[in-house]
Design a protein around this motif. Sequence first.
Motif, short mmCIF file in Angstrom:
data_model
loop_
_atom_site.label_atom_id
_atom_site.label_comp_id
_atom_site.label_asym_id
_atom_site.label_seq_id
_atom_site.Cartn_x
_atom_site.Cartn_y
_atom_site.Cartn_z
N GLU A 42 0.78 -1.14 -0.03
CA GLU A 42 0.05 0.04 0.00
C GLU A 42 0.87 1.27 -0.02
O GLU A 42 0.62 2.34 -0.65
N PHE A 43 2.06 1.16 0.68
CA PHE A 43 2.83 2.20 0.87
C PHE A 43 3.31 2.64 -0.78
O PHE A 43 3.52 3.99 -0.89
N TYR A 44 3.91 1.61 -1.16
CA TYR A 44 4.37 1.88 -2.62
C TYR A 44 3.39 2.38 -3.83
O TYR A 44 3.74 3.10 -4.57
N LYS A 45 2.03 1.55 -3.59
CA LYS A 45 1.10 2.06 -4.44
C LYS A 45 0.68 3.26 -4.36
O LYS A 45 0.60 4.29 -5.39
N GLN A 46 0.62 4.05 -3.02
CA GLN A 46 0.37 5.46 -2.94
C GLN A 46 1.36 6.41 -3.29
O GLN A 46 1.22 7.55 -3.80
N ALA A 47 2.52 5.98 -3.06
CA ALA A 47 3.63 6.51 -3.60
C ALA A 47 3.69 6.74 -5.18
O ALA A 47 3.83 7.78 -5.77
N HIS A 48 3.34 5.45 -5.86
CA HIS A 48 3.20 5.58 -7.20
C HIS A 48 2.09 6.49 -7.60
O HIS A 48 2.16 7.18 -8.70
N ASP A 49 1.02 6.45 -7.03
CA ASP A 49 -0.08 7.27 -7.35
C ASP A 49 0.17 8.84 -7.27
O ASP A 49 -0.22 9.78 -8.05
N LYS A 92 20.54 12.42 -6.76
CA LYS A 92 19.85 13.81 -6.29
C LYS A 92 18.19 13.78 -6.89
O LYS A 92 17.50 14.16 -5.95
N CYS A 93 18.06 13.27 -8.01
CA CYS A 93 16.61 13.09 -8.19
C CYS A 93 15.94 12.17 -7.32
O CYS A 93 14.82 12.42 -7.05
N ALA A 94 16.44 11.02 -7.34
CA ALA A 94 15.70 10.01 -6.25
C ALA A 94 15.39 10.64 -4.97
O ALA A 94 14.44 10.32 -4.14
N PHE A 95 16.32 11.19 -4.50
CA PHE A 95 16.40 11.98 -3.13
C PHE A 95 15.26 12.79 -2.97
O PHE A 95 14.37 12.96 -2.17
N SER A 98 11.79 11.37 -3.19
CA SER A 98 11.45 10.54 -1.94
C SER A 98 11.15 11.60 -0.80
O SER A 98 10.25 11.38 0.10
N MET A 99 11.79 12.73 -0.59
CA MET A 99 11.52 13.86 0.09
C MET A 99 9.90 14.49 -0.12
O MET A 99 9.24 14.65 0.70
N GLU A 100 9.58 14.36 -1.36
CA GLU A 100 8.22 14.92 -1.83
C GLU A 100 7.23 13.72 -1.31
O GLU A 100 6.07 14.04 -0.63
N VAL A 101 7.55 12.51 -1.71
CA VAL A 101 6.64 11.36 -1.04
C VAL A 101 6.74 11.22 0.72
O VAL A 101 5.56 11.33 1.10
N PHE A 126 13.71 3.28 -2.43
CA PHE A 126 12.95 4.19 -3.01
C PHE A 126 13.55 4.20 -4.38
O PHE A 126 14.69 4.76 -4.72
N TYR A 127 13.20 3.19 -5.40
CA TYR A 127 13.56 3.29 -6.94
C TYR A 127 12.56 3.82 -7.75
O TYR A 127 11.64 3.18 -7.92
N PRO A 128 12.76 5.46 -8.24
CA PRO A 128 11.75 6.05 -9.03
C PRO A 128 11.26 5.15 -10.36
O PRO A 128 10.15 5.10 -10.79
N LYS A 129 12.09 4.46 -10.90
CA LYS A 129 11.85 3.78 -12.02
C LYS A 129 10.87 2.70 -11.96
O LYS A 129 9.49 2.55 -12.61
N ASP A 130 10.89 2.04 -10.84
CA ASP A 130 9.94 1.04 -10.62
C ASP A 130 8.60 1.69 -10.02
O ASP A 130 7.48 0.94 -9.72
#
Length: 246
Positions: A42-49, A92-95, A98-101, A126-130
């Motif tokens: 659920e955490f990763y789903k909401q991060a994706h959304d 930096k982009c992933a960082f 992740s801070m936005e999330v 936290f891997y943005p591509k996935d």
Amino acid sequence: MSTMKFLFFFLLTISSQIFYAQMNVLEEYPKNQYFYEGGAVEFYKQAHDYLTHNKFKECGEKEIYQPRIIITKDGTVKKVKDNDTANIGKNKCAFDLSMEVLKNLKQWKAADVKGVKMGAITEFIFYPKDLMSNYKPGYNASDFVIYAQYPGGNKKLNSDFHDNFMTLFADYQINGALSLEFYVNDKGEITNPRIYPEIGNQNFNINFMRTLSRLKKVWKPALYSNIPIKQKIVYPMEFSVNFIQR
């Protein structure tokens, strides 16, 4: 890493441990508890959304970050300061994503100890591509991790630890259960070691870090989808007349 650096990291982490204890924060979540309502999926789903709905730009395929956070007893999230500025700069982009999330997701969940809500420290991959173009329902980053490996495996680790540390623990008459915690970084090096519960003998602490620094073997780092990542290792021990690795 030099003995001086090991000692420096040890003193830093002991200070952090005292600070967290004063905040009434657990070192980690109790077994089978997760830091988000609904668990990892659920955490990763909401991060994706959140990321896709707000049309954030996706990061490069090698960018990955592992935030370390505190979920307070009130269910709010606080980021633990990351002193690895080189790693942040490389990712930096992933960082930033992740801070936005962390700022915008809402269903953070405090730890529960016998019905009492408590703050706890945790971390996640936290891997943005996935989380964006590669996202699939049911995604959980932990499913894609190959964990760090000591040269020769766990049996060799236990043997090397016993051979190097048993005399030290006997000399200082250390008895009972304690844990060694450290990270294996993306290069396979041991960083940020500490012992808990804290041992109040400063000479023991110095000699422990000096002994640990002699274990110079480089680990095979953990991998996420073939990307080297850091991994926290907790090595529980119990000392009496004989050494037992629990």
